[in-house]
Design a protein around this motif. Structure first.
Motif, PDB file in Angstrom:
ATOM      1  N   UNK A 129      66.940  38.205   7.143  1.00  0.00           N
ATOM      2  CA  UNK A 129      67.045  37.863   8.560  1.00  0.00           C
ATOM      3  C   UNK A 129      67.570  39.063   9.337  1.00  0.00           C
ATOM      4  N   UNK A 130      66.894  39.413  10.409  1.00  0.00           N
ATOM      5  CA  UNK A 130      67.346  40.457  11.326  1.00  0.00           C
ATOM      6  C   UNK A 130      67.551  39.812  12.683  1.00  0.00           C
ATOM      7  N   UNK A 131      68.791  39.789  13.148  1.00  0.00           N
ATOM      8  CA  UNK A 131      69.083  39.159  14.432  1.00  0.00           C
ATOM      9  C   UNK A 131      68.752  40.113  15.576  1.00  0.00           C
ATOM     10  N   UNK A 132      67.840  39.695  16.440  1.00  0.00           N
ATOM     11  CA  UNK A 132      67.341  40.557  17.511  1.00  0.00           C
ATOM     12  C   UNK A 132      68.018  40.306  18.856  1.00  0.00           C
ATOM     13  N   UNK A 189      69.776  44.218   6.781  1.00  0.00           N
ATOM     14  CA  UNK A 189      69.306  45.600   6.726  1.00  0.00           C
ATOM     15  C   UNK A 189      69.219  46.256   8.100  1.00  0.00           C
ATOM     16  N   UNK A 190      69.206  45.448   9.142  1.00  0.00           N
ATOM     17  CA  UNK A 190      69.079  45.972  10.507  1.00  0.00           C
ATOM     18  C   UNK A 190      69.661  44.961  11.473  1.00  0.00           C
ATOM     19  N   UNK A 191      70.009  45.442  12.661  1.00  0.00           N
ATOM     20  CA  UNK A 191      70.543  44.544  13.682  1.00  0.00           C
ATOM     21  C   UNK A 191      70.263  45.145  15.059  1.00  0.00           C
ATOM     22  N   UNK A 192      69.939  44.285  16.018  1.00  0.00           N
ATOM     23  CA  UNK A 192      69.671  44.741  17.383  1.00  0.00           C
ATOM     24  C   UNK A 192      70.906  44.549  18.253  1.00  0.00           C
ATOM     25  N   UNK A 193      71.144  45.500  19.141  1.00  0.00           N
ATOM     26  CA  UNK A 193      72.188  45.376  20.163  1.00  0.00           C
ATOM     27  C   UNK A 193      71.478  45.193  21.498  1.00  0.00           C
ATOM     28  N   UNK A 203      77.457  54.854   9.746  1.00  0.00           N
ATOM     29  CA  UNK A 203      78.546  54.584   8.801  1.00  0.00           C
ATOM     30  C   UNK A 203      78.210  53.440   7.845  1.00  0.00           C
ATOM     31  N   UNK A 204      77.540  52.419   8.367  1.00  0.00           N
ATOM     32  CA  UNK A 204      77.267  51.222   7.569  1.00  0.00           C
ATOM     33  C   UNK A 204      75.926  51.268   6.839  1.00  0.00           C
ATOM     34  N   UNK A 205      75.079  52.241   7.246  1.00  0.00           N
ATOM     35  CA  UNK A 205      73.713  52.343   6.699  1.00  0.00           C
ATOM     36  C   UNK A 205      72.851  51.124   7.079  1.00  0.00           C
ATOM     37  N   UNK A 206      73.223  50.447   8.164  1.00  0.00           N
ATOM     38  CA  UNK A 206      72.437  49.345   8.709  1.00  0.00           C
ATOM     39  C   UNK A 206      71.631  49.883   9.896  1.00  0.00           C
ATOM     40  N   UNK A 207      70.338  49.651   9.899  1.00  0.00           N
ATOM     41  CA  UNK A 207      69.486  50.202  10.951  1.00  0.00           C
ATOM     42  C   UNK A 207      69.820  49.595  12.306  1.00  0.00           C
ATOM     43  N   UNK A 208      69.957  50.457  13.304  1.00  0.00           N
ATOM     44  CA  UNK A 208      70.205  50.023  14.681  1.00  0.00           C
ATOM     45  C   UNK A 208      68.886  49.878  15.427  1.00  0.00           C
ATOM     46  N   UNK A 209      68.684  48.711  16.037  1.00  0.00           N
ATOM     47  CA  UNK A 209      67.576  48.494  16.962  1.00  0.00           C
ATOM     48  C   UNK A 209      68.169  48.483  18.365  1.00  0.00           C
ATOM     49  N   UNK A 210      67.834  49.469  19.154  1.00  0.00           N
ATOM     50  CA  UNK A 210      68.436  49.616  20.486  1.00  0.00           C
ATOM     51  C   UNK A 210      67.700  48.714  21.471  1.00  0.00           C
TER      52      UNK A 210
END
Length: 213
Positions: free
Chosen positions: A3-6, A34-38, A56-63
């Motif tokens: 699950x990737x929360x967008x 693995x990824x998360x959107x802000x 730092x966390x190695x979690x992909x940022x979705x801008x």
């Protein structure tokens, strides 16, 4: 399937969230994401701290960005609606910056707060490289559905589909809350909205995206 929360706000969304980007990414890592959107409200101010937290966390940022939208910016009585954009690439990120800037060019005062507001013209000119979500119960589609304007909601959805094509998704929330929300104290019935939104998505072959807002 992971699950990737967008749809997520941070402390940069005034009166909406208190979590820092660093804590948010640490929690995402703890949950095995693995990824998360802000998608802060009307601001990209969290981007630098979110980028550092991502590294730092190695979690992909979705801008992303949750914008305030009006069909007619000049209409002081029209209620603002929410709409979400997430950058797919560098072009999309530049368009996020432009959309946010143009929103503040058309700022709208309610109480002592300034709200950056966009409209159709801005969307049509700066949609490249962006994924669009229809947002929460205060969203561009949901407000119309809550006012029993299904035809209007469908027309807006089709206009968004024309602009964003396969990069449009309908957002639903995994809760059954019925509450009064937003600055106008509007009623939001999430169970009703989820059913109506899913029906629209099926009818027009638009993907459905669950979030936790």
């Amino acid at each position: 399937m992971p699950f990737v929360n967008l749809h997520n706000q941070t402390q940069y969304s005034i009166l909406d969230a208190i979590i820092t980007p660093k804590t948010l990414f640490a929690k995402a890592k703890e949950l095995g994401q693995t990824a998360i959107a802000i998608t802060d409200h009307g601001t990209l101010a969290s981007t630098w701290n979110a980028f550092k937290a991502s590294k730092d966390s190695k979690i992909k940022l979705l801008i992303g960005l949750e914008s305030y939208f009006k069909f007619d910016i000049q209409d002081a009585d029209e209620r603002m609606k929410h709409i979400i954009f997430i950058a797919k690439n560098a072009v999309g990120y530049k368009n996020l910056l432009t959309i946010n800037k143009k929103g503040f060019d058309n700022n709208f005062f309610i109480g002592k707060r300034i709200y950056p507001v966009i409209n159709w013209d801005i969307l049509e000119q700066h949609s490249e490289g962006l994924i669009c979500l229809t947002a929460c119960g205060n969203g561009i589609i949901s407000q119309l559905l809550m006012n029993k304007n299904t035809l209007g909601a469908e027309e807006v959805l089709l206009k968004l589909k024309k602009i964003f094509k396969d990069d449009l998704a309908i957002e639903v929330l995994a809760n059954n809350m019925k509450r009064n929300a937003n600055i106008y104290n509007d009623e939001i019935d999430q169970q009703f909205l989820n059913r109506a939104l899913i029906n629209l998505g099926k009818k027009h072959s638009i993907r459905i995206v669950p979030t936790s807002n």
